[in-house]
Design a protein around this motif. Structure first.
Motif, PDB file in Angstrom:
ATOM      1  N   ARG A 127      -7.652  42.458  12.604  1.00 40.88           N
ATOM      2  CA  ARG A 127      -8.927  41.745  12.571  1.00 40.88           C
ATOM      3  C   ARG A 127     -10.075  42.584  13.112  1.00 40.88           C
ATOM      4  NH1 ARG A 127      -7.879  35.290  13.287  1.00 40.88           N
ATOM      5  NH2 ARG A 127      -9.623  35.252  11.842  1.00 40.88           N
TER       6      ARG A 127
ATOM      7  N   LEU B 117      -6.819  31.902  19.750  1.00 40.75           N
ATOM      8  CA  LEU B 117      -5.399  31.544  19.722  1.00 40.75           C
ATOM      9  C   LEU B 117      -4.624  32.145  20.894  1.00 40.75           C
ATOM     10  CD1 LEU B 117      -4.899  32.265  15.924  1.00 40.75           C
ATOM     11  CD2 LEU B 117      -4.613  30.006  16.963  1.00 40.75           C
TER      12      LEU B 117
ATOM     13  N   ASP C 226      -8.676  26.668  17.104  1.00 41.09           N
ATOM     14  CA  ASP C 226      -8.286  27.422  15.911  1.00 41.09           C
ATOM     15  C   ASP C 226      -7.114  26.674  15.261  1.00 41.09           C
ATOM     16  OD1 ASP C 226      -8.091  29.268  13.888  1.00 41.09           O
ATOM     17  OD2 ASP C 226      -8.111  31.022  15.191  1.00 41.09           O
TER      18      ASP C 226
END
Ligand code: BGC
Length: 770
Positions: free
Chosen positions: A166, A256, A288
């Motif tokens: 990410r 998360l 999330d």
């Protein structure tokens, strides 16, 4: 940056398509009165329903979701971007549910919506906040026309470990740069409206994510734990979230990961003490996907009841894709384990958010009337191609250009090779929202159009992205409903032979290599960051032809590029450049645009060297150049430092920067010193560059970084033109969080370093007096 008019393409409704009872004018005019009035009437179950954010899916077909909404059991949905799908859902809310409370529609709009702009790393590489703001503005206009109210963006997680997939989504490794981008994105999405102000119908609410520290997952492995000293948190990782919130972000999405032993989702310190009390955040928080249920897997909740209790108590307002609030909160409140006040706080935020979205004024504000629906949602006329091309050009980072290999003359004959040369789906990157890959301009098509009638172009694929079956299988899994990764069935040698033959007939070879978009995505962590072997073999064979080799990189994270750096005649980092990527890259390759992008993170030499960030804390035994092996901090088997430093990027012209001049050699606490440099374009064509200001605290009460970016200015200079650039240095640039987490600036010496990248700087010093 040239400004572009962003046109509203779909006409939103001025009159709602369904007779719905608008709240009384006195209530409509007063948010807290309206919210209080609704809360007085709501049952416990209706309150809990407002906290539920779910999407249509195999377990929740559209008609069932409409029923759930009519029953008052849903507060919002995500991933519905088709008016035909949205309208019945909103009609169920405002036509059938007892209290007529509208639902909100959320979606991941990260780097464009219908038009794909460069991915996060590309946006950050522009170092151009007007450009960044424009991309978010354009995305908002397109998304709002598709009925989207809230975006789960921007992603502002500082990332210093490129193994993390990410990394592609965020804006790099530096707190200052990422904070600037975060602010510009929020301003663009919300069109300058701040949290608590009612948004226009062509604006969407930002929800900054992932709060907090998601980019620091251990080992770069997605969803792994985060354990970090408070000082580092405050100085390096938290500022971008704070910047987005200060810019008015209406929402916050909770990460998360754990934060020092407690999942963010159940972290009362994070969500209450820091976010609400210290930072004064007044908007809505979203968990999330499935994160509340995951509290059981983290091992902090025994069962669903405990998970729901922990999350609501910590401050998670809306639960995404979880059923545990719905199942457990009524019982928890009835039994007194969760005070009604706690539930009410969350419900108040959700209702307030809907007010700020303008949904009580008009629930169909962004959905519009059926007769105004675009005939073709995917029509090319709905795209904003000119700004996409312009921003993509600005995002390209020229890493090498030996012997002025670039730009390529248009009369030349060019061999274009590589698995990413004609890969439209990769061009748009991941989190591509509603971008249609078929509408993306590939490098092949961009170059063909640029050369039309002038030069000659030969194309050969040359290699697959990877020949590793497991990798290809993983990428296909990530492509969901899109076509499978193109896997040429020919043998690797056959493909290479074809590419080498094409190179033999050409004056110059352009090789488009890198990653498939899915390699830099959620859950796509990698242990190796070099080009896959198939592509390395291709490059080596091309090099052996002796033809000038231009490497065009397409990838979503820093790659390790030792061989490429040593062997490329020119190398251009293009990340995933979006719908107009192929045009933008061709513009730069053929000299219609002069590259001006700068790296928003350091490129490491090897995986073993990670983390390679430029702003590392000072050491007692720093590596001393010229004295290898003498007990200084180093890897003895590799040169030290990044292969390409943070802030680096070449141009087709050259710039000279003078030594910084300071307005004073001493300054009193609270005062300001001005640093100025003269920048000259010493080359033969107009170009833009980024002047970067770094500060080093000479001695402080705690260990401080070797240098920190504290300001930058992007400027355009004509050949021979000079410009003086001034930076004001005051408390904001000099202060930091100390061990007690107080923000202080401490008297003593400071070095001011200015340059065109983080490594090559010139210095001047001053003293901060008590
Ligand atoms: C991601 C979020 C995203 C959410 C909804 C999650 O898997 O971590 O960034 O907003 O899905 O699509």
């Amino acid at each position: 940056m040239k400004s572009f008019a962003v046109t509203v393409i779909a006409t939103a409704a001025l009159v709602a398509p369904l007779a719905w009872a608008q709240p009384k004018p006195s209530l409509l005019a007063d948010k807290s009165a309206l919210v209080a009035d609704l809360m007085r009437q709501m049952t416990l179950e209706e309150k809990v329903g407002q906290l539920r954010l779910i999407s249509i899916g195999p377990e929740m077909p559209a008609p069932q979701l409409a029923e759930e909404i009519a029953a008052g059991r849903v507060g919002g949905t995500f991933n519905s971007i088709n008016h035909k799908e949205q309208r019945p859902l909103q009609e169920a809310a405002v036509g059938k549910s007892r209290l007529r409370i509208p639902v909100l529609f959320a979606y991941d709009v990260l780097h464009g919506h219908r038009t794909s702009f460069p991915i996060g790393l590309g946006l950050a590489s522009t170092w151009d906040m007007d450009a960044v703001r424009l991309t978010a503005r354009t995305a908002a206009v397109e998304a709002a026309a598709d009925g989207v109210d809230v975006t789960f963006a921007p992603t502002v997680d500082i990332s210093r470990d490129p193994r993390w997939g990410r990394t592609s989504e965020g804006f790099g490794e530096d707190p200052h740069l990422v904070s600037q981008v975060a602010r510009a994105m929020v301003q663009g999405f919300q069109n300058g409206a701040r949290r608590g102000e009612v948004l226009q119908r062509d604006s969407i609410m930002a929800s900054v994510k992932h709060f907090a520290l998601y980019g620091a997952v251990e080992g770069g492995r997605d969803y792994n734990i985060v354990d970090m000293s408070p000082m580092r948190m405050y100085n390096d990782y938290l500022p971008p979230y704070k910047a987005a919130i200060d810019a008015g972000s209406g929402g916050v999405m909770i990460a998360l990961n754990t934060v020092n032993g407690q999942p963010a989702t159940s972290n009362t310190w994070l969500l209450q003490d820091l976010l609400r009390k210290d930072w004064g955040f007044k908007g809505v928080t979203f968990s999330d996907h499935g994160a509340i249920t995951e509290l059981m897997r983290h091992g902090v909740a025994r069962d669903e009841r405990e998970a729901a209790k922990l999350a609501i108590t910590a401050g998670v307002d809306m639960s995404m894709a979880d059923q545990v609030y719905l199942k457990e909160l009524p019982g928890l409140v009835k039994s007194g384990q969760v005070p009604m006040k706690t539930l009410d706080n969350a419900v108040r935020e959700v209702l307030g958010t809907k007010y700020d979205l303008g949904l009580f004024h008009d629930p169909f504000l962004r959905i519009g009337k059926a007769e105004d629906d675009p005939a073709d949602l995917k029509a090319d006329s709905r795209l904003h191609r000119p700004p996409a091309r312009d921003v993509a050009r600005r995002s390209l980072v020229l890493l090498e250009n030996r012997n002025r290999t670039l730009p390529i003359a248009k009369g030349a004959s060019v061999a274009l090779v590589g698995p990413l040369a004609d890969a439209p789906i990769d061009m748009i990157g991941v989190w591509s929202a509603q971008a249609v890959w078929k509408q993306a301009v590939t490098l092949r098509s961009g170059m063909e159009q640029a050369l039309a009638g002038k030069g000659k172009m030969l194309y050969a694929r040359g290699a697959n992205v990877s020949e590793d079956k497991a990798v290809v299988e993983y990428l296909n899994f990530l492509n969901w409903d899109e076509p499978e990764v193109v896997q040429d069935k020919r043998s690797p040698q056959e493909m290479i032979d074809e590419a080498v033959a094409a190179a033999g007939q050409a004056d110059v070879v352009v090789a488009a290599v890198g990653e498939s978009r899915g390699m830099s995505h959620e859950s796509s962590s990698r242990t190796r960051l070099d080009l896959p072997e198939s592509q390395q073999a291709l490059l080596k064979a091309l090099k052996a032809t002796g033809k000038p080799l231009v490497i065009v990189l397409m990838n979503g994270r820093p790659l390790t590029l030792g061989w490429e750096q040593a062997n490329a005649d020119a190398m251009l980092e293009t990340w995933f450049a979006g719908t107009e990527g192929g045009h933008a890259i061709a513009d730069v390759l053929f000299g219609d645009a002069n590259p001006s992008g700068k790296l928003p993170l350091s490129l490491p030499r090897s995986v073993g060297q990670i983390p390679t960030y430029y702003n590392y804390p000072r050491l007692g035994r720093p590596f001393t150049p010229g004295k290898p092996g003498n007990y200084t901090s180093q890897y003895f088997d590799e040169p030290q430092g990044a292969l390409y430093p943070f802030g680096y990027g070449l141009s087709y012209t050259e710039f000279e920067v003078s030594k910084p001049v300071l307005s004073a050699s001493t300054v009193k606490a609270g005062g300001t010193v001005e640093a100025s440099v003269t920048v000259k374009n010493t080359g033969d064509r107009a170009g833009e560059t980024v002047v970067q200001l770094y500060i080093q605290d000479v001695a402080a009460s705690v260990v401080r970084p070797v240098k920190e970016l504290k300001g930058f200015r992007k400027l355009m200079l004509q050949p021979g033109e000079t410009q003086v650039v001034k930076f004001a240095i005051g408390n904001e640039q000099l202060s930091f969080y100390n061990q007690q987490l107080q923000r202080v600036s401490e008297p003593g010496g400071f070095n001011v370093q200015i340059g065109l990248n983080s490594r090559d700087v010139q210095e001047a010093s001053f003293e901060l007096l008590p």
